[in-house]
Design a protein around this motif. Structure first.
Motif: not given
Ligand code: FES
Ligand SMILES: [Fe+2]
Lengths: 291, 256
Positions: A245-246, A249-250, B58, B60
């Motif tokens: 998930p990280i 989400n970059q 970067g 979120r």
């Protein structure tokens, strides 16, 4: 496959990437499924297992591709590799479980996945309770070099890790070494808790599906002791599930190589070296330099 | 085709989300003119509109943690202070004080009329104050209606509301039992209309704000210039919801 064809159809992808071997599936699941369709550098490919025979076909041109079976994975190439498929000595030792870790598709550039794999400072945050503890998050200086084979080596990386033991939540200082042999490949050596002079080994073979999608294929070579192979594999999947998930989400999805785009600190030395190393070799695919 | 999302609109104020939706320790993810935003409130009530991207690697910020005074990034735990966006703590180097360049990109934002308003850039020539964007002659108590997300450009929605809404809604959707009339434009992103209840024939003034997310996605924020009494509140809200739901459906389907 003739050379002219290959260069024509490879869409201008830099030779350092295209003329190399990539994992596209694990063999065990191939034997079960019989057919697997995927992509490599945007090119659709189909792997088939029929009458005890494997084949790999480029679907845009119907050309058969060369392939190899190494460490439980099927490797192929769209170009003309000079070198053989990379070998790791640890995987030849027979007191180790050498297992594939379960391939995971990630909606991010494969280069982001490589960076995540050698990233030390996320261990006490993303994997707290497993690979680090938040109260001991400091990253001490470590050494990063590029060796004579043009591999990045980061050595003497220390991190405090909790001990999974019934005795309580003690911890130990764990030492890592990371090696980056290829832009889309990374491996680590980690001190073993029982045999302190030997190290466990994990490699991540990243398949660039396109510039913003990849499949991460892990390979583990763990000293057996009383672990069983499925425990090792499950643990890998648990850890990777925390990273996925990280990674997804970059922003941007492609890896920025310009030093001004993202801020770094001393603890990111391996990442800043990796980005410079990619830049110097003219790697564009999967970076913000392209498109 | 030139985009409606001309860079010059970065100097305009836009309502982005209803204030009531920015709850305690929540981080709301939104977009404005193709720019992703993380909108959150500190425990003192101050609102923040930040670029939704940690300057380190970067990630979120909207998947991060709102601690009440800071946002803590999920990836390496860097912390950023409310209002300034300044990094206050880097877990990998706990004894280092982060220099001023370790800072999130922040945008101006205020809360007014039940919304969080954001502008991406200061516009020197047109440094209008927010009141001039929003012409309320008599200030009654306002009711923010549910914001409607649409997959249509802001131009498309504005043109349809101005040119077709009145005639087409009456003919095609009599069951809505409410309609819009007298639609006029205040500026590119704000319309005013009379909303008529077909049963009671009562009418109220309504402001319709258009909030461009991207080139082809828009949020409609309808604001009623009236309060709704509790007995009829649910019915009224449903009525408006059907009205704007229909407008969304029409604008999305005919979007060629
Ligand atoms: S990406 Fe946010 S702290 Fe590293
Ligand atoms: Fe990780």
């Amino acid at each position: 496959m003739n050379k002219q064809n290959a260069s024509l159809s490879n869409g201008g992808i830099e030779s350092i990437l295209i003329d190399d071997w990539y994992v596209v599936t694990d063999l065990e699941s191939m034997y079960k499924k019989g057919r697997h369709r995927t992509r490599l550098f945007d090119v659709p490919i189909c792997i088939e297992y029929e009458a005890n025979c494997l084949s790999v076909i480029r679907e845009d041109s119907n050309v058969k591709l060369p392939f190899g079976e190494v460490y439980g994975y099927l490797w192929t190439t769209l170009g003309n590799p000079i070198d053989d498929i990379v070998r790791f000595l640890e995987c030849e030792e027979n007191d180790r479980h050498v297992v594939t870790g379960g391939s995971i598709a990630v909606h991010a550039s494969g280069l982001r996945a490589v960076e995540n794999f050698f990233d030390l400072s996320h261990l006490p945050i993303v994997h707290k309770g497993y690979l680090g503890v938040e109260a001991k998050s400091e990253i001490f200086p470590y050494e990063v070099t590029v060796d004579e084979n043009n591999w990045i080596i980061a050595d003497g990386c220390h991190i405090f890790q909790p001990m999974v033991s019934p005795m309580g939540d003690d911890g130990i200082d764990v030492e890592y070494m990371f090696r980056v042999p290829r832009p889309y490949m990374v491996s680590l050596y980690k001190s073993n808790a029982i045999e302190t002079n030997r190290r466990d080994f994990i490699a991540l073979f990243v398949q660039p599906v396109d510039q913003e999608h990849c499949v991460a294929h892990p390979l583990l070579a763990y000293l057996k002791h009383d672990l069983d192979a499925s425990t090792v594999r499950l643990y890998m999947q648990l850890i990777f599930a925390q990273d996925k998930p990280i990674l997804e989400n970059q922003q941007p999805k492609r890896l920025p190589l310009d030093t001004g785009d993202e801020l770094s600190v001393i603890g990111d030395k391996i990442s800043t070296t990796y980005r410079r190393w990619l830049r110097e070799q003219g790697v564009n695919y999967g970076t913000t330099q392209d498109g | 085709m030139t985009s409606v999302l001309d860079q010059s609109f970065r100097g305009w104020w836009f309502p982005v989300v209803r204030s009531q939706e920015i709850g305690l320790r929540h981080i709301h993810r939104s977009q404005l003119l193709n720019q992703e935003l993380a909108i959150w409130r500190d425990d003192g009530g101050q609102i923040n509109a930040w670029e939704n991207r940690c300057p380190h690697r970067g990630t979120r910020l909207s998947i991060g943690l709102n601690t009440g005074a800071e946002i803590k990034c999920q990836y390496h735990g860097w912390r950023y202070a409310s209002q300034s966006g300044q990094c206050t703590f880097i877990p990998a180097h706990p004894n280092m004080e982060p220099s001023p360049r370790y800072c999130v990109n922040t945008y101006e934002c205020i809360e007014k009329y039940g919304y969080v308003w954001v502008r991406l850039e200061k516009d020197k020539d047109k440094d209008e104050d927010i009141e001039s964007l929003f012409v309320l002659t008599e200030k009654l108590s306002l009711t923010t209606l549910r914001s409607v997300y649409t997959m249509a450009s802001t131009t498309r929605i504005r043109d349809w509301l101005i040119n077709n809404c009145e005639s087409q809604l009456k003919v095609n959707s009599p069951s809505l039992d409410c309609s819009l009339t007298g639609i006029q434009q205040h500026h590119s992103f704000c319309l005013e209309a009379l909303s008529i209840n077909n049963q009671t024939e009562k009418s109220v003034t309504m402001f319709i704000y258009l909030h461009p997310l991207t080139d082809d996605a828009t949020v409609i924020h309808p604001l009623l210039n009236a309060s709704i009494s509790p007995e009829i509140r649910l019915d009224e809200l449903r009525r408006y919801n059907r009205l704007f739901g229909t407008i969304r459906d029409v604008c999305e389907t005919d979007n060629v």
